[in-house]
Design an enzyme around this catalytic site. Sequence first.
Site, PDB file in Angstrom:
ATOM      1  N   ASP A 147      54.437  50.672  63.167  1.00 24.37           N
ATOM      2  CA  ASP A 147      54.554  49.283  63.250  1.00 24.37           C
ATOM      3  C   ASP A 147      53.731  49.870  61.965  1.00 24.37           C
ATOM      4  O   ASP A 147      53.006  49.946  61.251  1.00 24.37           O
ATOM      5  CB  ASP A 147      53.510  49.927  64.248  1.00 24.37           C
ATOM      6  CG  ASP A 147      53.832  49.462  65.777  1.00 24.37           C
ATOM      7  OD1 ASP A 147      55.556  49.431  66.217  1.00 24.37           O
ATOM      8  OD2 ASP A 147      53.079  49.252  65.970  1.00 24.37           O
ATOM      9  N   ASP A 176      60.843  49.522  74.152  1.00 22.38           N
ATOM     10  CA  ASP A 176      60.238  50.349  72.753  1.00 22.38           C
ATOM     11  C   ASP A 176      59.620  52.623  73.483  1.00 22.38           C
ATOM     12  O   ASP A 176      60.651  52.476  74.129  1.00 22.38           O
ATOM     13  CB  ASP A 176      58.152  50.971  73.958  1.00 22.38           C
ATOM     14  CG  ASP A 176      57.867  49.982  72.050  1.00 22.38           C
ATOM     15  OD1 ASP A 176      58.070  51.008  71.449  1.00 22.38           O
ATOM     16  OD2 ASP A 176      56.713  49.381  71.982  1.00 22.38           O
TER      17      ASP A 176
END
Length: 438
Positions: free
Chosen positions: A166, A106
């Site tokens: 996202d 991430d």
Amino acid sequence: MNETIILDAARRIVDLGFKDLGYEYIVMDDCWSAGRNSSGYLVHDKKKFPNGIAHVANKIHELGLKVGIYSSAGSMTCARYEGSLGYEQKDADVWASWGIDYLKYDNCYNEGQEGTPKLSYDRYNAMSKALNSTGRPIVYSMCNWGVDGPWNFATTISNSWRTSGDLINVWNQDDPNCPCSEKEGLDCKSPGYHCSIMNVLNMAAFMPSKAYAGAWNDLDLLHDESISHFSLWVAVKSPLMMSNIMTQIDPQTLSILQNPAVIAINQDPASAPAIRRWRKYLDDEIDEYGKKGEIQLYSGSLSGGDQVILLLNAGTKTREMTASLAEIFWDEGVKGTAAQASSSWFIYDLWANRMSNATASAIVHGGGKNVTAPSSGYFNVTAHGGAEKVYSEVPSSSSKHLIGSKIGSVGPRGTVKAMVRPHGVAMYRLREQKRDEL
């Protein structure tokens, strides 16, 4: 997030037949660790994983599956656990010792090491080198949300890269948390989150040429009960990552995620993303989000000379959509002249043989074990609950379940037509008649 949940999901994937269809990675996300030990190595949370991550990995491997883990290229992960920035080699070494096969990496708390492609490249390349130095094959999935255009630098250091912020399970609604609009295109600097399906798709439509076998644009997770979403991600060759709770999966979702003819497009050995050939706005339609409706055509080459077509109706009304061979085969010659002069093509509907509700219900509610499901004209349901293992070979004319259902043909200079519902797709495989054996 604990040992029981992860292993239950893994067993469910096997019992329901997902493993037989090629789904093989069980990827743990954030919140698994308990910090670092005195030597600087990551340690697992003993309450969540009383037997350790290596034990979980071994159990998953015994099922014939592979296991993934999560970290961030920052000082902390997104849930504020220990990140891997500056600890790349130590973390890669410990993951390899545990038997990890996949890393989702991430972008949270990155200490400001972004803003130019070189800054992002250097930060993510450090983990790439560390993983490679372990000698263990580990799929490297970059999740830097499209910041600094990873499609321009990630292809040589990772196996996939997220193209946007996202995704949320919303069709086309604007959200202030997703400030990265398609107008910014490849110059997007602030992708955010809560990005709609159409927002993510329309940004990714600019970058199909960046992906190839072993290196893919990742458009984020699949959501439940959406044929259109699944078809679009399949066509552009995004990795198929299921986000639903496997122990609570419903029959409709099972039948979508287990369509072999559609999965075969995503897993085609050529690994060439379908390209958007055109996009047309519908001036007479305004959707529930206050946006103009639109329609799009995607097409792309498949191994063996076949072609995939996807007609997307992002409007509010059912409509007939058409695509000429010139548009479908645009890359075959100047404005498709090579395709126009070619022989005729058979059309195969990739959703025509979708698993019946009765079959899906029998599999889901029977737990996937010792199921005697009704015949659906789909594929054989085994006592194991899964499908015939038809994905070990390149799709061929003898693999009818990978090809779809023949519904017609189109001749030279002809046009493919389909009635497409709102927010729906028509997805076809074309096969040249002179080589068709079905």
